[in-house]
Motif scaffolding. Sequence first.
Motif, PDB file in Angstrom:
ATOM      1  N   THR A 291       0.750  -1.303   0.036  1.00  0.00           N
ATOM      2  CA  THR A 291       0.080   0.061   0.173  1.00  0.00           C
ATOM      3  C   THR A 291       0.893   1.487  -0.027  1.00  0.00           C
ATOM      4  OG1 THR A 291      -1.570  -1.191   1.248  1.00  0.00           O
ATOM      5  CG2 THR A 291      -1.892   1.339   1.168  1.00  0.00           C
ATOM      6  N   ASN A 292       0.494   2.293  -0.780  1.00  0.00           N
ATOM      7  CA  ASN A 292       1.219   3.435  -1.115  1.00  0.00           C
ATOM      8  C   ASN A 292       0.519   4.660   0.037  1.00  0.00           C
ATOM      9  OD1 ASN A 292       3.476   3.536  -2.634  1.00  0.00           O
ATOM     10  ND2 ASN A 292       2.403   3.515  -4.504  1.00  0.00           N
ATOM     11  N   PRO A 293       1.397   5.525   0.176  1.00  0.00           N
ATOM     12  CA  PRO A 293       0.635   6.850   0.836  1.00  0.00           C
ATOM     13  C   PRO A 293      -0.451   7.453  -0.160  1.00  0.00           C
ATOM     14  CG  PRO A 293       2.798   7.238  -0.051  1.00  0.00           C
ATOM     15  CD  PRO A 293       2.635   6.079   0.110  1.00  0.00           C
ATOM     16  N   ALA A 294      -1.447   8.191   0.248  1.00  0.00           N
ATOM     17  CA  ALA A 294      -2.220   8.855  -0.737  1.00  0.00           C
ATOM     18  C   ALA A 294      -1.994  10.430  -0.716  1.00  0.00           C
ATOM     19  CB  ALA A 294      -3.539   8.689  -0.150  1.00  0.00           C
ATOM     20  N   ALA A 295      -1.904  10.918  -1.829  1.00  0.00           N
ATOM     21  CA  ALA A 295      -1.612  12.219  -1.953  1.00  0.00           C
ATOM     22  C   ALA A 295      -2.773  13.264  -2.604  1.00  0.00           C
ATOM     23  CB  ALA A 295      -0.125  12.669  -2.730  1.00  0.00           C
ATOM     24  N   ARG A 296      -2.938  14.319  -2.054  1.00  0.00           N
ATOM     25  CA  ARG A 296      -3.956  15.204  -2.621  1.00  0.00           C
ATOM     26  C   ARG A 296      -3.142  16.787  -2.390  1.00  0.00           C
ATOM     27  NH1 ARG A 296      -9.288  15.277   1.374  1.00  0.00           N
ATOM     28  NH2 ARG A 296      -8.338  15.582   3.338  1.00  0.00           N
ATOM     29  N   ILE A 297      -3.847  17.460  -3.173  1.00  0.00           N
ATOM     30  CA  ILE A 297      -3.271  19.102  -3.117  1.00  0.00           C
ATOM     31  C   ILE A 297      -4.837  19.945  -2.848  1.00  0.00           C
ATOM     32  CG2 ILE A 297      -2.626  20.924  -4.565  1.00  0.00           C
ATOM     33  CD1 ILE A 297      -1.094  18.975  -6.300  1.00  0.00           C
ATOM     34  N   GLY A 298      -4.519  20.737  -1.717  1.00  0.00           N
ATOM     35  CA  GLY A 298      -5.601  21.451  -1.469  1.00  0.00           C
ATOM     36  C   GLY A 298      -5.144  23.022  -1.534  1.00  0.00           C
ATOM     37  N   VAL A 299      -6.251  23.798  -1.509  1.00  0.00           N
ATOM     38  CA  VAL A 299      -6.179  25.201  -1.542  1.00  0.00           C
ATOM     39  C   VAL A 299      -6.802  25.818  -0.522  1.00  0.00           C
ATOM     40  CG1 VAL A 299      -6.720  27.373  -3.246  1.00  0.00           C
ATOM     41  CG2 VAL A 299      -6.496  25.300  -4.350  1.00  0.00           C
ATOM     42  N   LEU A 300      -5.951  26.758   0.353  1.00  0.00           N
ATOM     43  CA  LEU A 300      -6.220  27.027   1.524  1.00  0.00           C
ATOM     44  C   LEU A 300      -6.512  28.875   1.552  1.00  0.00           C
ATOM     45  CD1 LEU A 300      -6.531  26.493   4.710  1.00  0.00           C
ATOM     46  CD2 LEU A 300      -4.169  26.991   4.765  1.00  0.00           C
ATOM     47  N   ASP A 301      -7.833  29.069   1.843  1.00  0.00           N
ATOM     48  CA  ASP A 301      -8.050  30.577   1.655  1.00  0.00           C
ATOM     49  C   ASP A 301      -7.561  31.081   3.030  1.00  0.00           C
ATOM     50  OD1 ASP A 301      -9.227  32.946   1.759  1.00  0.00           O
ATOM     51  OD2 ASP A 301     -11.226  32.448   1.211  1.00  0.00           O
ATOM     52  N   LEU A 302      -6.752  32.109   3.033  1.00  0.00           N
ATOM     53  CA  LEU A 302      -6.015  32.744   4.025  1.00  0.00           C
ATOM     54  C   LEU A 302      -6.857  33.538   5.020  1.00  0.00           C
ATOM     55  CD1 LEU A 302      -2.312  33.359   2.867  1.00  0.00           C
ATOM     56  CD2 LEU A 302      -3.181  31.439   4.238  1.00  0.00           C
ATOM     57  N   GLN A 303      -8.143  33.985   4.296  1.00  0.00           N
ATOM     58  CA  GLN A 303      -9.236  34.774   5.231  1.00  0.00           C
ATOM     59  C   GLN A 303     -10.100  34.091   5.971  1.00  0.00           C
ATOM     60  OE1 GLN A 303      -8.567  37.960   4.807  1.00  0.00           O
ATOM     61  NE2 GLN A 303      -6.697  37.481   3.413  1.00  0.00           N
ATOM     62  N   GLY A 304      -9.865  32.761   6.093  1.00  0.00           N
ATOM     63  CA  GLY A 304     -10.476  31.808   6.914  1.00  0.00           C
ATOM     64  C   GLY A 304     -11.495  31.126   6.232  1.00  0.00           C
ATOM     65  N   GLY A 305     -11.577  30.744   4.906  1.00  0.00           N
ATOM     66  CA  GLY A 305     -12.267  29.986   4.170  1.00  0.00           C
ATOM     67  C   GLY A 305     -11.917  28.526   4.316  1.00  0.00           C
ATOM     68  N   ALA A 306     -12.632  27.613   4.075  1.00  0.00           N
ATOM     69  CA  ALA A 306     -12.433  26.124   4.004  1.00  0.00           C
ATOM     70  C   ALA A 306     -11.525  25.628   2.968  1.00  0.00           C
ATOM     71  CB  ALA A 306     -13.617  25.359   3.877  1.00  0.00           C
ATOM     72  N   VAL A 307     -10.746  24.700   3.019  1.00  0.00           N
ATOM     73  CA  VAL A 307      -9.806  23.968   2.074  1.00  0.00           C
ATOM     74  C   VAL A 307     -10.499  23.679   0.986  1.00  0.00           C
ATOM     75  CG1 VAL A 307      -8.144  22.341   1.749  1.00  0.00           C
ATOM     76  CG2 VAL A 307      -8.092  23.652   3.776  1.00  0.00           C
ATOM     77  N   THR A 308     -10.273  24.097  -0.387  1.00  0.00           N
ATOM     78  CA  THR A 308     -10.817  23.318  -1.577  1.00  0.00           C
ATOM     79  C   THR A 308      -9.824  22.340  -1.936  1.00  0.00           C
ATOM     80  OG1 THR A 308     -11.806  25.429  -2.137  1.00  0.00           O
ATOM     81  CG2 THR A 308     -11.555  23.943  -3.626  1.00  0.00           C
ATOM     82  N   TRP A 309     -10.373  20.987  -2.088  1.00  0.00           N
ATOM     83  CA  TRP A 309      -9.396  20.003  -2.519  1.00  0.00           C
ATOM     84  C   TRP A 309      -9.449  19.807  -4.176  1.00  0.00           C
ATOM     85  CZ3 TRP A 309      -5.846  18.837   0.682  1.00  0.00           C
ATOM     86  CH2 TRP A 309      -6.192  18.965   2.139  1.00  0.00           C
ATOM     87  N   LEU A 310      -8.588  19.966  -4.638  1.00  0.00           N
ATOM     88  CA  LEU A 310      -8.666  19.780  -6.066  1.00  0.00           C
ATOM     89  C   LEU A 310      -9.102  18.290  -6.696  1.00  0.00           C
ATOM     90  CD1 LEU A 310      -5.347  21.510  -7.260  1.00  0.00           C
ATOM     91  CD2 LEU A 310      -7.673  22.499  -6.779  1.00  0.00           C
ATOM     92  N   ARG A 311      -9.818  18.372  -7.434  1.00  0.00           N
ATOM     93  CA  ARG A 311     -10.703  17.036  -7.900  1.00  0.00           C
ATOM     94  C   ARG A 311      -9.966  16.334  -9.145  1.00  0.00           C
ATOM     95  NH1 ARG A 311     -14.885  20.907  -7.392  1.00  0.00           N
ATOM     96  NH2 ARG A 311     -15.032  20.980  -9.786  1.00  0.00           N
ATOM     97  N   ILE A 312      -8.805  15.974  -8.616  1.00  0.00           N
ATOM     98  CA  ILE A 312      -7.897  15.137  -9.502  1.00  0.00           C
ATOM     99  C   ILE A 312      -8.189  13.561  -9.805  1.00  0.00           C
ATOM    100  CG2 ILE A 312      -5.391  14.560 -10.120  1.00  0.00           C
ATOM    101  CD1 ILE A 312      -4.646  16.966  -8.168  1.00  0.00           C
ATOM    102  N   PRO A 313      -8.365  13.298 -10.958  1.00  0.00           N
ATOM    103  CA  PRO A 313      -8.802  11.880 -10.961  1.00  0.00           C
ATOM    104  C   PRO A 313      -8.036  11.014 -10.559  1.00  0.00           C
ATOM    105  CG  PRO A 313      -9.329  13.329 -13.029  1.00  0.00           C
ATOM    106  CD  PRO A 313      -8.334  13.940 -12.302  1.00  0.00           C
TER     107      PRO A 313
END
Length: 779
Positions: A291-313
Motif C-alpha cells: 500500500t502506497n501513501p495517498a496524496a492530494r492537493i488543497g487550496v487554503l483561503d487565508l481569510q478563513g475559508g475552508a480548504v478546497t481540494w482539487l478534484r484530480i481523477p
Amino acid sequence: MVHEASSRAPTLSASMFMPTVSPVVRSLFFQLALLFCSLTLPCSAKAQQEVSAASTSKSLSPSVAEIFAEGKYRAGGYSAKWSEDGKSFESIEPFDKEGKLAIVRQDVETQQKSLVLSLANIVPDGAADPLKVEEYYWSPDRKKLLIFTNSKRVWRYATRGDYWVYTPSSKALHRLGSSFPESSLLFAKFSPNSEEVAFVHQGNIYLESLATREIRKLTQGDGTEVISGTFDWVYEEELSLRDGFQFSQDGTRIIFWEINTEGVSMFPLVDNTSKLYPTVQRIPYPKVGTTNPAARIGVLDLQGGAVTWLRIPGDPRENYLARLHAIPGTEEYLIEQLNRLQNRLVIYRTKLDEGSVEAIYTEEDPAWVDVHDEFHWNSAGTKFTWISEKDQWRHLYWIDASSGEASIATPFSFDVIEVVAIDHAQEKIYFIASPENATQKYLYSSGFGGSNLKRLSPADLPGTHRYDISPTARYALHTYSKFLKPPRTDLIRLENHELVRNLANSDKLEEELAQLEFPAVEFIKIKIPGGENWPADKVELDAWCFMPKFGTDEKLPVILHVYGEPAGQTVLDSWGGDRAVWHAALAKQGYAVISIDNRGTPAPRGRLWRKCIYGQIGILASSDQAAALKSLCEMYPQIDPARVTIWGWSGGGSMTLNALFRYPELYQRGISIAPVPNQLYYDTIYQERYMGLPSTNAEGFRQGSPITFAAQLKGDLLLIHGTGDDNCHYQTTELLINELIANQKQFRMFAYPGRSHSINEGNGTTPHLFQMMTDFLLE
C-alpha cells in the motif's frame, strides 16, 4: 565488529566434548589439543604477518586520514544569487579587513563589490556570536531578510532548522515560531506582500504575522499519518519532493500537498546505542507491491475559508502527484500526475476557485516516464517547456498550456541533458549536451525551433561545464572541472564565453595533486556483444581507468568501482572529490582501478540505452559488467584476471553481490556497502518504476535479486551496512547473511551501529570505513 570466517585455528575446550572426564583423560586431551594448535597456528600467524606486511608496505599515499579525515584534498565551491535585472549578483564572503562575513553585491559591468549587509551584527539577544547563515532569502520588498540556520537532517537533506527574520533598517531580529522547539521549522517563506511568513512545523502549516507575531495553525493533520506542506519518506527520496506548499501569486491563498500514510506498513529503525535501552523510530515505508501513501492537493483561503481540494481523477494510492507549477500572470496551476507504474504522466490544468481540473497533455512510455524540473515559460505565459523521449532522444518541446499541442524545440540527433535558461528577448534556448562524449557536459544554444545550433563551451576545455545564467542571459557563472581537476568558477560574458573575472579557483589544490604523481586517468570505450534485443552486434561502454606502468612483467591486480543502476553514472569526466583521490592513490600502489557504465545508466546516449534495462534490474547490468571485464583483459594484457576486486555502494552494493554470485569465475573479491539483496524489500516508487509489479514480473524480481544466487559465492566478500539505514534497510543484509550461512558460505561482515545509508554519522566514521576498505583491498 568484523566477522571474518576464515582458516583461523579453532579455540578448543575439553568441556565441549567431555563434560565429565578423569584428570588423566583430560590431560591427554589437552596435550593432543596443543599438538593440533602447534601445527595450525604458525600458518595462521604467518598469513597474518603477510597481510600486515603487505598493508604496511602498501600504505596509501596520500593516506586515508589525509583524504577523508583531514579533508586535505577537498575543493571549495562558489554560490551566488543573481539580481532580477541580471546586472549584479550576491554572495556571502569575507568583506572587511578582519575577514568578517557579509552579503556582498558584485556589479557585472564595473566588477565593483559593495557591502549589502554585514552578518557580524546579526546577533540574537544573549548570544555571544552572530547567527551562522546557511541560507538567506530577501522579502519581496527587500526590506527584510529571512535567515535559515541550525539545520538538522531530515532523511537525506538538512531541511529542518531555525528561521530568523532580520530587518536591517531597525536591526530587529526575531526567531519565527519562538514558542516551538529549536530546529523544528521547515520551508519558511515570505508572503507576496512581505508581511507574513508561512512555515511547516511537525507536519502542519503555520502562518506568522511579522507585525504582531501572532501564529496561526492553518492545517489540522495529526502530524504523523496525515502531514501537510511536506512529504513522507518515499515521496522525498524517489520524487525529490520536500517543500510541499506555496503562496498563490496574489497572496490570498496557500496551495499545498497533504500526504496520508494510513495503511502504509511501518518500518522500525532501532537505535541500540544512544540510551540505556534501545529506542525505536517507526517510519511509513511502502515496499514493492504494498500500500502506497495517498496524496492530494488543497487550496487554503487565508481569510478563513475552508480548504478546497482539487478534484484530480484516479485513486490517490495508485497515482503520484509529482509536480505543481504556477501559470504566470494567472491564478491557475499545472499539476503532473504519474500512475503507479510510472509509464503514464498526465498534466492537468486547474482553477483554484472551483477545484476543477482538465487534462491537457499526456506522456506515455512502454518503460517509464521521468519527472523533470526543466520547466520554463515563454514570455507570454502561454507555452511551457517539456522534456520527452518519444522520438528516442531526450528532446525539449514547447507545450501549449491551453490545448496541450506539442512542438519540438531541439530537433537534433542527440540528447538534451539539461535546459539551463531561456532567453526570451533573443528567442534562444541554452542547454547542456554532449553529442560525442557521454562522460562530459557542454553548453549549447539554439533558436526556439532548433535553428542556429551553437556550442558555447570552449573546445580546448574538455570535461564538465556548469552554468548559472543571469536573468538577461548576458552573463553566467561558469564552473569547469575534470575528473582529477578540481572546479574553477568564473564570471563570463555568455555570447562569446569571454572571461570577465575569476571568482573561485582550486589552484593550490591542483598543485598539491600534481605533486602526488598519480597515474594518468584515461577515459576509454569497451566493446561488448550487443545481444538479441540490441540493434547492433556490438555496444560500446564508457569507462575510466588508472593503468599504472611499472616496467615489470608482474600483472596488475584490478579494482572495479560499480554502480550500474538507472539512478546514476560513475563514469563522468568531472571533479570526483575524495573518492577520485582515493582511487588514484590505490592505482599509485600498483592496482588497475577502473569503473564502467553499463547500459541502463542515465547517460546521454539515447532512450534505448537508458530504458533497455526495464524489467531486468540487476540482470542486464551485471551481464554487461562481466562482458566488459572479459574485454578489458583482452585490451590490457598487463591486468591479472585472477585478482579482480569489485566494490560498490547502494545499487552498486547490489551490483557487487550480483557480480560475485552470478560470475564467480570472474570476480575473486568484493566489497558490498548498503546493498538491497532482495528487490522485493525496496520501496515502491523506485523499484516499480524500473521493474513493474511483482504480480506481473515475478521472475524478473527473482532473477535480478542477488540473494537468489548467494549459493554460488566462491570469492571473498566484505559486507558493510549501517544498522540505521532508512533507505536500503539493514534487514535485507540480514536476509542475505542467513542465506549465506545456510549455504555454508564464509564471508566478512561489519555493521555500523545507528548509521544511515551514507554511513557518515559519528566521529571518525568515514575514515574508519575507507581504512577498512583500503586494508581489504591491499591484502
